[in-house]
Design an enzyme around this catalytic site. Sequence first.
Site, PDB file in Angstrom:
ATOM      1  N   PHE B 123      48.684  37.326  32.586  1.00 31.51           N
ATOM      2  CA  PHE B 123      47.947  36.413  31.714  1.00 31.51           C
ATOM      3  C   PHE B 123      47.708  37.117  30.386  1.00 31.51           C
ATOM      4  CE2 PHE B 123      44.099  34.186  30.200  1.00 31.51           C
ATOM      5  CZ  PHE B 123      44.547  32.873  30.278  1.00 31.51           C
ATOM      6  N   LEU B 125      45.797  37.154  27.077  1.00 36.11           N
ATOM      7  CA  LEU B 125      44.683  36.644  26.275  1.00 36.11           C
ATOM      8  C   LEU B 125      44.427  37.583  25.097  1.00 36.11           C
ATOM      9  CD1 LEU B 125      42.131  34.833  25.852  1.00 36.11           C
ATOM     10  CD2 LEU B 125      40.952  36.243  27.530  1.00 36.11           C
ATOM     11  N   GLU B 127      44.634  40.172  22.113  1.00 34.41           N
ATOM     12  CA  GLU B 127      45.607  40.438  21.047  1.00 34.41           C
ATOM     13  C   GLU B 127      45.163  41.674  20.276  1.00 34.41           C
ATOM     14  OE1 GLU B 127      46.149  36.986  18.620  1.00 34.41           O
ATOM     15  OE2 GLU B 127      46.866  35.789  20.328  1.00 34.41           O
ATOM     16  N   PRO B 128      46.062  42.242  19.492  1.00 36.83           N
ATOM     17  CA  PRO B 128      45.650  43.417  18.718  1.00 36.83           C
ATOM     18  C   PRO B 128      44.413  43.133  17.863  1.00 36.83           C
ATOM     19  CG  PRO B 128      48.037  43.146  18.617  1.00 36.83           C
ATOM     20  CD  PRO B 128      47.497  41.961  19.351  1.00 36.83           C
ATOM     21  N   ARG B 271      31.164  71.681  51.892  1.00 37.71           N
ATOM     22  CA  ARG B 271      30.980  72.781  50.950  1.00 37.71           C
ATOM     23  C   ARG B 271      29.676  73.547  51.243  1.00 37.71           C
ATOM     24  NH1 ARG B 271      33.145  76.306  47.267  1.00 37.71           N
ATOM     25  NH2 ARG B 271      31.787  76.602  45.466  1.00 37.71           N
ATOM     26  N   ILE B 340      29.041  66.708  41.942  1.00 36.19           N
ATOM     27  CA  ILE B 340      28.834  67.276  43.283  1.00 36.19           C
ATOM     28  C   ILE B 340      29.994  68.211  43.653  1.00 36.19           C
ATOM     29  CG2 ILE B 340      28.800  66.646  45.763  1.00 36.19           C
ATOM     30  CD1 ILE B 340      27.097  64.167  44.891  1.00 36.19           C
ATOM     31  N   GLU B 366      38.572  42.648  31.149  1.00 37.39           N
ATOM     32  CA  GLU B 366      38.045  41.325  31.533  1.00 37.39           C
ATOM     33  C   GLU B 366      36.609  41.135  31.045  1.00 37.39           C
ATOM     34  OE1 GLU B 366      39.245  39.476  35.182  1.00 37.39           O
ATOM     35  OE2 GLU B 366      40.921  40.848  35.416  1.00 37.39           O
ATOM     36  N   SER B 369      31.213  45.461  28.745  1.00 34.29           N
ATOM     37  CA  SER B 369      29.815  45.397  29.181  1.00 34.29           C
ATOM     38  C   SER B 369      28.969  44.672  28.136  1.00 34.29           C
ATOM     39  CB  SER B 369      29.269  46.811  29.403  1.00 34.29           C
ATOM     40  OG  SER B 369      29.869  47.372  30.544  1.00 34.29           O
ATOM     41  N   GLU B 370      29.338  44.842  26.862  1.00 34.91           N
ATOM     42  CA  GLU B 370      28.588  44.175  25.795  1.00 34.91           C
ATOM     43  C   GLU B 370      28.751  42.660  25.897  1.00 34.91           C
ATOM     44  OE1 GLU B 370      30.551  46.852  25.473  1.00 34.91           O
ATOM     45  OE2 GLU B 370      28.988  48.313  25.043  1.00 34.91           O
TER      46      GLU B 370
END
Lengths: 261, 382
Positions: B123, B125, B127-128, B271, B340, B366, B369-370
């Site tokens: 798909f 969607l 673009e540059p 460990r 860890i 997709e 976060s903004e």
Amino acid sequence: MKMFVCIKQVPDPNTAISKLDPATKRLVRSGVSLVLDPGDESTISAAIKLRDKVGNSELVALSMGPASAQEATRRALAMGVDRAILITDPALAGSDAFSTAQVLAAALKKEGADLIFCSTESTDGYTGMVPGGIAEFLGIPQLTFAREITIEGQKAIIKRVIPKGYQTIESTLPAVITIASGSYEAIYPTMKGIMGAKKKTLTQMSLADLGIAATQVGEAGAHERVLSIGKAEARAAGQIIKDDGNAAQQIAEFLQRYQLL
Amino acid sequence: MDFTLNEEQTAIRQTCREFAEQEIKPVAAEIDATGTFPYPLIRQMGELGLLGLPFPEEYGGAGADFLSYCLAIEEISRGDASIGITMEAHTSLGATPFYLFGSQQQKEQYLTPLARGEQLWSFGLTEPEAGSDSGGTQTRAVLQDGHWLINGSKAFITNAGTAMTGGVTITAVTGCLSNGRNEISNLIVPVGTPGYSIGQPYKKMGWKASDTRPLAFTECLIPEENILGQPGDGFKQFLRILDAGRVAIAALSVGLAQACLDEALSYAQQRRQFGQPISKFQSIQFKLADMDMEIELARLMYYKAAWLQMQGKPYSREASMAKLFASETSKRAADQAVQIHGGYGFMDEYPVSRYWRNVKINEIGEGTSEVQRMVIAKSLGC
């Protein structure tokens, strides 16, 4: 051709730490995750392969166990078995290999089987006595440790695994065939198979359906008794060879002592 | 409330877990190191029905529900995120538009081979010059003599250039609305269409075994019927596609976060420092406890979003919350998993270094976060 595959639900060998109940001397099955025996997954895969190759055949999964064993039969159905039968009855609790074989044989006789697949042994009890018992109760041949199976007319021909190769053995049908572990890779259930498993028939049978008295099986009818259980001996520390220039010689001698060289 | 998964959901999750453990994990390090698209694995997944889980059987799918599909994405991504994104982009972005918006003929022609896993679809969607501002699409398509004439380019398109790829569905400006905004339509461009060129794969920080490419359309001609729905339907179509896609990406992030916890826990129990396993130290225990808690919360949120989707209720807000929280959870989990592991975590021999590289894109792909925060804020009436 009517084919059957005998399956068992066992404590998940990948996650469960097997525990033995000191009072009953039996494997603890409550509170652990139960799965279709991984060995049976290979046996089912072998049976499906043969069913598809022979054509015009039905493959039925047969299991004996508590109601929860339905989950194991569903997995078999999702893998591609056509229908399933679960023999479940409170009186079956505590059954030994003899009773198990007797009950499974009664169901197989009732259904009429041309070919019966079993794993060589289960991944929990490891008695390996049930397949032979079934063959005995039905009065039919047993072919063991099969790594390849072909059907020619009314004959089953197998390649039987032996320590240094294989034997080719044939027998008349009906017959019981046990699958050599590691000979068939277990297939994954397909997503369609999983979605369709519920639509397939899962029949429950009781002892009454098979005409077996409750006293013949379970705790009451058991021919074997576990007398005692004990811890395996702790392994002794291994021999450490320090390389003082003669290590290769010492390792060779060690291996020769055990006839590994 | 009943959080119990049904029999089919449980079996699908279990089978995917086994598949990831036995088939994917053993090759994950190598396909990452060499940037190899794992054809044998993807084909095997197709045969098992993993590339058509949420589509009806009549179109070659498995007929599973949306939550089952998300559970599968979680487990496959727990094995490897590259394979998780290949499966997700193919299903959520490639095949779902045909299922939701395709004509009967399009469903038969395009959806069926995709659901059967014989083909992959992509798909286009982004673009540059149009990422989060997807309304600012610059690719244009003009209707001429029964054909769409397409000019433009797309960026970061997953599954666009594999040997299994059948084509791409792209957003393109097909006109101007009365309010002055672009009219967007979704157009179907099969591989091999003259004027459609697929660029070389990007060199990436993570998800290295997945196929990601730039696409160019130069005087590219496709038949007029290669459109999903009607001209101008494109904007609302891709918003719907993205909502479901975000839930699946949340599941992918949860799978990756769980993989981080699996490795961190196993390492911490083995460990030894100062005379005991480091899992006995509270400083390590607290990290592991936080990881476990956040993963469970992220999982619950994607379950809820998936449940809303299956009930046919609005779920944009919950999809954004699930995607946002799960992707940030996976980043924290990867960070702590490396911590860890100490110095070993920085070494390529340990899977957590790969996980650390793989998590970052979860906060971008997709919908960043903004953008997720924008969606949530919008639902508050801001």
